[in-house]
Each structure stands twice: as C-alpha cells, then as structure tokens.
Write an enzyme that holds these catalytic residues in place. Structure first.
Site, PDB file in Angstrom:
ATOM      1  N   THR A 210       1.021  -1.273   0.116  1.00  0.00           N
ATOM      2  CA  THR A 210      -0.007   0.107   0.017  1.00  0.00           C
ATOM      3  C   THR A 210       1.007   1.293  -0.120  1.00  0.00           C
ATOM      4  O   THR A 210       1.990   1.220   0.450  1.00  0.00           O
ATOM      5  CB  THR A 210      -0.747   0.079   1.134  1.00  0.00           C
ATOM      6  OG1 THR A 210      -1.815  -1.077   1.064  1.00  0.00           O
ATOM      7  CG2 THR A 210      -1.421   1.212   1.678  1.00  0.00           C
ATOM      8  N   ARG A 238     -14.960  -5.769   0.037  1.00  0.00           N
ATOM      9  CA  ARG A 238     -14.548  -5.453   1.116  1.00  0.00           C
ATOM     10  C   ARG A 238     -13.961  -4.053   0.921  1.00  0.00           C
ATOM     11  O   ARG A 238     -13.104  -3.652   0.069  1.00  0.00           O
ATOM     12  CB  ARG A 238     -13.550  -6.553   1.676  1.00  0.00           C
ATOM     13  CG  ARG A 238     -12.388  -6.143   2.717  1.00  0.00           C
ATOM     14  CD  ARG A 238     -11.178  -5.709   2.325  1.00  0.00           C
ATOM     15  NE  ARG A 238     -10.668  -5.557   3.648  1.00  0.00           N
ATOM     16  CZ  ARG A 238      -9.449  -4.754   3.808  1.00  0.00           C
ATOM     17  NH1 ARG A 238      -9.009  -4.065   2.900  1.00  0.00           N
ATOM     18  NH2 ARG A 238      -8.413  -4.361   4.918  1.00  0.00           N
ATOM     19  N   GLY A 240     -11.239  -1.515   2.870  1.00  0.00           N
ATOM     20  CA  GLY A 240     -10.132  -1.470   3.971  1.00  0.00           C
ATOM     21  C   GLY A 240     -10.184  -0.049   4.743  1.00  0.00           C
ATOM     22  O   GLY A 240     -11.110   0.766   4.706  1.00  0.00           O
ATOM     23  N   ASP A 241      -9.198   0.355   5.476  1.00  0.00           N
ATOM     24  CA  ASP A 241      -8.634   1.497   6.430  1.00  0.00           C
ATOM     25  C   ASP A 241      -8.524   2.570   5.275  1.00  0.00           C
ATOM     26  O   ASP A 241      -8.807   3.777   5.700  1.00  0.00           O
ATOM     27  CB  ASP A 241      -7.829   1.097   7.287  1.00  0.00           C
ATOM     28  CG  ASP A 241      -6.483   0.783   6.799  1.00  0.00           C
ATOM     29  OD1 ASP A 241      -6.576  -0.122   5.842  1.00  0.00           O
ATOM     30  OD2 ASP A 241      -5.691   1.395   6.999  1.00  0.00           O
ATOM     31  N   THR A 261      -0.621   1.755   7.011  1.00  0.00           N
ATOM     32  CA  THR A 261      -0.707   0.481   6.194  1.00  0.00           C
ATOM     33  C   THR A 261      -0.584  -0.633   7.048  1.00  0.00           C
ATOM     34  O   THR A 261       0.304  -0.639   8.182  1.00  0.00           O
ATOM     35  CB  THR A 261       0.570   0.356   5.229  1.00  0.00           C
ATOM     36  OG1 THR A 261       0.836  -0.837   4.797  1.00  0.00           O
ATOM     37  CG2 THR A 261       1.837   0.721   5.724  1.00  0.00           C
ATOM     38  N   GLY A 262      -1.371  -1.641   6.629  1.00  0.00           N
ATOM     39  CA  GLY A 262      -1.241  -2.911   7.511  1.00  0.00           C
ATOM     40  C   GLY A 262      -2.696  -3.631   7.416  1.00  0.00           C
ATOM     41  O   GLY A 262      -3.426  -3.420   6.641  1.00  0.00           O
ATOM     42  N   GLY A 264      -6.321  -3.454   7.686  1.00  0.00           N
ATOM     43  CA  GLY A 264      -7.119  -2.424   7.556  1.00  0.00           C
ATOM     44  C   GLY A 264      -8.288  -2.629   8.501  1.00  0.00           C
ATOM     45  O   GLY A 264      -8.682  -1.690   9.217  1.00  0.00           O
TER      46      GLY A 264
HETATM   47  N1  ASP Z   1      -4.149  -1.337   5.003  1.00  0.00           N
HETATM   48  C1  ASP Z   1      -4.687  -1.915   3.577  1.00  0.00           C
HETATM   49  C2  ASP Z   1      -6.209  -2.486   3.652  1.00  0.00           C
HETATM   50  O1  ASP Z   1      -6.488  -3.133   4.613  1.00  0.00           O
HETATM   51  C3  ASP Z   1      -3.536  -2.980   3.326  1.00  0.00           C
HETATM   52  C4  ASP Z   1      -2.252  -2.614   3.428  1.00  0.00           C
HETATM   53  O2  ASP Z   1      -1.814  -1.454   4.008  1.00  0.00           O
HETATM   54  O3  ASP Z   1      -1.216  -3.391   3.152  1.00  0.00           O
HETATM   55  O4  ASP Z   1      -6.823  -2.465   2.724  1.00  0.00           O
END
Ligand code: ASP
Length: 345
Positions: A210, A238, A240-241, A261-262, A264
């Site tokens: 991301t 779906r 995400g965040d 990032t992570g 979400g």
């Molecule tokens: N945060 C992003 C999501 O959950 C994914 C990512 O940051 O790798 O969509």
C-alpha cells in the site's frame, strides 16, 4: 507637547488591538492556518508494511524499491520546493507509486478472491479538514486523483464502486480495463493464497505494498493520502482502512498528518490515524510518542500488524511499524533524503 487626547487615543487603540488579538487568535487556531509562508517543508512516504525480509529480497528488487521511493519523494518535494501545496505534493508522490507495478496500489494492485482488482484511496487537507475518498474502484488508473476530485468537486467524502466511476467519467477521467492491473507477481500471490486457503492454512490475509504520503508545505499546511489494492484475496466488496478518514488517513494542521498501512480491519477498529492526532491535541504527546503508542501498544495488543508514517507541523517525522519491514522514506526540513526498508536499518 503630546496632548492628553493623544495618550487617551493611543490607550484606546491599544485596548482595541488587545481585544481583537484575543478574539482573533482562537479563530486562527481553529482554522488550523499557519500562513507565514516560510514554514519548513517536508515529505514522508510509505510503500507498505509487511513481511519484508532482507534475506528474501534480491539485490535488484531492493534497489528497484529504493529508486522508486526516491522518485516518489522527489516528485512530491519538487512541488513543495516551488511553493506548491501539500495536497499537490501528496498526490504527486502517490501517483508515482500508483503507476509502478512494485506497490499494491494502482498498477500493482493485488487481486481479490474473485480475481478482480478493487482499489481504495483517500486524501485529507489538514488546513480545512476537508477530505475525499474512493472505495472498491476497478477501472481507475490513479485512485488518489479521484479521491482528490471527490474532495473538491462533490459535497461528499467517500464514493464507492460504480458511482465513483461514473463520477470519474463525468470529470473526464478515462476508465482503464481490469487487464491494466494484471501483474504476474500479484496473480501468482493470488493463486498461492487460494491454495493456502484451500489447505486451510491461511491465518491472516496479507497486504503489503500500500502507498501513502504526508507533506508539509511552506504555508504550514499538512496533507495526507493513502492508496491501496487492499489485502490479497480479500472478499470482493471489502473496503479497508485506506479510504476511511480517521482510520488509514488523517491530517490536521494543529497536530499532524498520518497515512497507515497494515491489516485494515484493525486500523478501522482503532481509528488509528485519528487517534494519533487526538493524543497529540488532547494529551500533548509529540508525534513520535503518539504514533508509537498507537502502533506499538494499541495495534499490537489487539493483535494487528502494520505501521504508519506521521509528520507534524514542524516537519518532525515518526514511522513506527510492528512488521518485519516497511518501505519508507522522507525528505526533512534540511532537504536530506532518507530511504529505508527493513526493521534493522
Ligand atoms: N491497509 C490496507 C488494507 O487493509 C492494506 C495494506 O496496507 O497493506 O486495505
């Protein structure tokens, strides 16, 4: 000889100025405006957090990532240097990464379980607290640009799916076919993910790649943005965040700008980006203290993984993450560029 009237008038004007000063300062603070025009400039970016280990990276990949991060930083910094806005800088930096197959955003977006690419993005202006976002778009080459248009051309904050794409068309943005987002690397990780799922060995869906940026311009205005393809093999539909203001993105001139990032779902549940801003505003924490508390303690304790980049109004940077690595870089007020990938560097 100065007459008594002169001193009387002077006192009167002084009193008026004092009262005006008291009245105006809180208003200025509220609009979050710092319009000195000579603030330090800075930009910080990320290209995703995840299982990024030195031993599983080839030298060629390592340098390809560093070169692309440098290109994105330079694109954003060039905007700031010539007096451009932090919003333009954030958008420019993110677009470089969206156009690269290396990152999980735009061109390199991951595949959903259904084999589609569905992207999310958002952008926020720390001066006005205006924000724009798109979710689940499938035919937009640069979702961050569409998020910016949502902010500037609609009364809404978040548009999703077909409605967002119809709006893009109306704004003169050409749609791209899904085939544009095909990359062999992401397709293979989609197939591996399906395999793992079949074998019921997959515990957590993986993200990584991301992209995000936070910038501070000469006017003292902060802006933040994030763009992603989401998690590999996420369910179609779906969100995400990344397009959720307060979760994956937040900016407020009074505190900081944040891009996350992570995983979400955890970022949404903890309202990660807004929490960092709130801890600074209400508890007086520094950007480093606030970001570390939220990532290393709150996110970790809840069992989530990921990281953030955060930048305060003085150009101070924090980038905590609880994963093996996070693609990241910044150019601070001193103009020096720093790029890192792994935890131990
Ligand atoms: N945060 C992003 C999501 O959950 C994914 C990512 O940051 O790798 O969509």
């Amino acid at each position: 000889m100065a007459s008594r009237k002169f001193w009387h008038d002077l006192l009167f004007i002084g009193l008026i100025l004092l009262v005006l000063g008291w009245e105006v300062s809180p208003l200025q603070a509220q609009s979050g405006k710092a319009s000195s025009g000579d603030s330090p400039i800075a930009i910080v970016i990320h290209g995703g957090a995840g299982t990024i280990r030195r031993e599983s990276m080839t030298a060629a990949m390592d340098s390809a990532y560093r070169a692309k991060l440098a290109e994105a930083l330079q694109a954003g910094y060039a905007v700031l240097k010539k007096g451009g806005s932090s919003l333009d800088a954030v958008e420019a930096a993110i677009m470089v990464m969206e156009d690269s197959p290396l990152f999980n955003a735009g061109k390199g977006a991951v595949f959903t379980r259904a084999g589609t690419n569905e992207m999310d993005a958002s952008i926020m202006d720390g001066k006005t607290l205006n924000a724009g976002a798109v979710g689940g778009v499938m035919h937009i080459k640069n979702p961050i640009h569409l998020a910016r248009l949502v902010m500037e051309k609609t009364p809404h904050v978040l548009l999703v799916g077909e409605g967002a794409e119809r709006f893009a068309l109306a704004q003169g943005i050409a749609l791209v076919p899904q085939a544009y987002f095909y990359t062999k690397r992401r397709w293979q990780s989609h197939l591996r993910g399906l395999e793992r799922e079949r074998a019921r060995r997959q515990k957590q869906q993986k993200g990584g790649g991301t992209v995000g940026a936070v910038a501070l311009d000469r006017q003292g205005n902060l802006a933040a943005g994030t763009s992603t393809g989401g998690l590999t093999n996420k369910m179609s539909g779906r969100i995400g965040d990344s397009p959720i203001i307060g979760a994956g993105t937040y900016a407020n001139n009074r505190t900081c700008g944040v891009s996350g990032t992570g995983q979400g779902e955890y970022f949404i549940r903890l309202a990660i980006a807004h929490s960092i801003s709130e801890l600074m505003e209400c508890q007086g924490l520094s950007v480093k203290e606030a970001a570390e508390l939220v990532i290393m303690k709150k996110l970790t304790e809840l069992g989530g993984s990921g990281g953030v980049i955060a930048l305060d109004a003085h150009g101070r940077v924090a980038w905590p993450f609880n994963t093996e690595g996070m693609y990241r870089g910044y150019i601070g007020p001193d103009g020096k560029m720093v790029i890192k990938i792994y935890k131990d560097e």
